[in-house]
Design a protein around this motif. Structure first.
Motif, PDB file in Angstrom:
ATOM      1  N   LEU A  60      24.129  17.274  -3.451  1.00  0.00           N
ATOM      2  CA  LEU A  60      24.165  18.379  -4.414  1.00  0.00           C
ATOM      3  C   LEU A  60      25.599  18.570  -4.872  1.00  0.00           C
ATOM      4  O   LEU A  60      26.478  18.930  -4.084  1.00  0.00           O
ATOM      5  CB  LEU A  60      23.632  19.659  -3.762  1.00  0.00           C
ATOM      6  N   GLU A  81      24.359  20.351  -9.434  1.00  0.00           N
ATOM      7  CA  GLU A  81      24.484  21.759  -9.078  1.00  0.00           C
ATOM      8  C   GLU A  81      24.455  22.630 -10.328  1.00  0.00           C
ATOM      9  O   GLU A  81      25.244  22.440 -11.251  1.00  0.00           O
ATOM     10  CB  GLU A  81      25.777  21.978  -8.286  1.00  0.00           C
ATOM     11  N   ALA A  91      23.899  27.365  -3.283  1.00  0.00           N
ATOM     12  CA  ALA A  91      23.543  25.945  -3.304  1.00  0.00           C
ATOM     13  C   ALA A  91      22.275  25.694  -2.495  1.00  0.00           C
ATOM     14  O   ALA A  91      21.404  24.906  -2.899  1.00  0.00           O
ATOM     15  CB  ALA A  91      24.697  25.112  -2.761  1.00  0.00           C
TER      16      ALA A  91
END
Length: 209
Positions: A60, A81, A91
């Protein structure tokens, strides 16, 4: 094919790893994910461990092109992201929303001393976690180590509610949901070491050199 599969789970979507590589690295002064540790970039080290204990690995990050070269030998997928700079809790919310597995292993990219055998043991224990538990996370002296923890997808509504109310602290959120602590008393003392600063890097590199 992934060399490691959880024996009692036939579904490949039981456990996925999400590695966070979107931080500002302000204390380090350069992108931590790319910093070599014993000649291997930190992100590559963490990815190597994750690939040996999870069915699927995701990175990510806001900038996937930055890491393609160092990860070309691994079976992974990028997640771009959507809210960079908002911290690991936000996140995690994105990861739980986008990753189609029952459990997500959240890992920071700056954990160079992770041990595959220990992570596999923790993963196997997920089969015995009661349905009411939303996360199982290492805990040291009442302090959670959330970026080396396992989170159920069912935790997403509670997490989204917490974030919508302005919450950004992992420590606070974990006090509000059912969590099963992972005892770290028998762990090597440095397995959860985060390499955050040049001093950390210099000190640890000399110890491992």
């Amino acid at each position: 094919m992934n060399p490691y599969q959880l024996e009692s789970q036939s579904s490949k979507q039981f456990l996925s790893a999400v590695i966070l590589a979107g931080g500002k690295s302000s204390r380090m002064g350069q992108d931590k994910a790319l910093i070599p540790w014993d000649g291997i970039p930190l992100l590559q080290r963490v990815c190597q461990v994750a690939c040996q204990c999870c069915q699927q690995v995701y990175i990510l990050t806001p900038w996937p092109e930055r890491y393609q070269e160092i990860l070309h030998n691994f079976n992974y997928q990028f997640l771009v992201e959507s809210n960079p700079g908002q911290g690991p809790l936000v996140a995690l919310a994105q990861a739980l929303a986008e990753v189609p597995s029952e459990w997500v292993l959240l890992l920071a990219c700056d954990l160079p001393l992770l041990q595959v055998e220990i992570m596999r043991d923790w993963a196997e224990r997920l089969n015995n976690i009661p349905d009411s538990i939303l996360a199982t996370v290492p805990q040291q002296e009442n302090f959670w180590q959330p970026t080396c923890g396992f989170y159920r997808r069912e935790a997403l509504p509670e997490l989204q509610k917490f974030i919508q109310q302005g919450g950004r602290s992992f420590q606070t959120w974990l006090k509000q949901i059912p969590v099963q602590p992972i005892s770290v008393n028998s762990l090597p003392s440095d397995m959860l070491f985060n390499c955050n600063t040049p001093i950390d890097l210099k000190k640890s590199s000399s110890e491992n050199g």
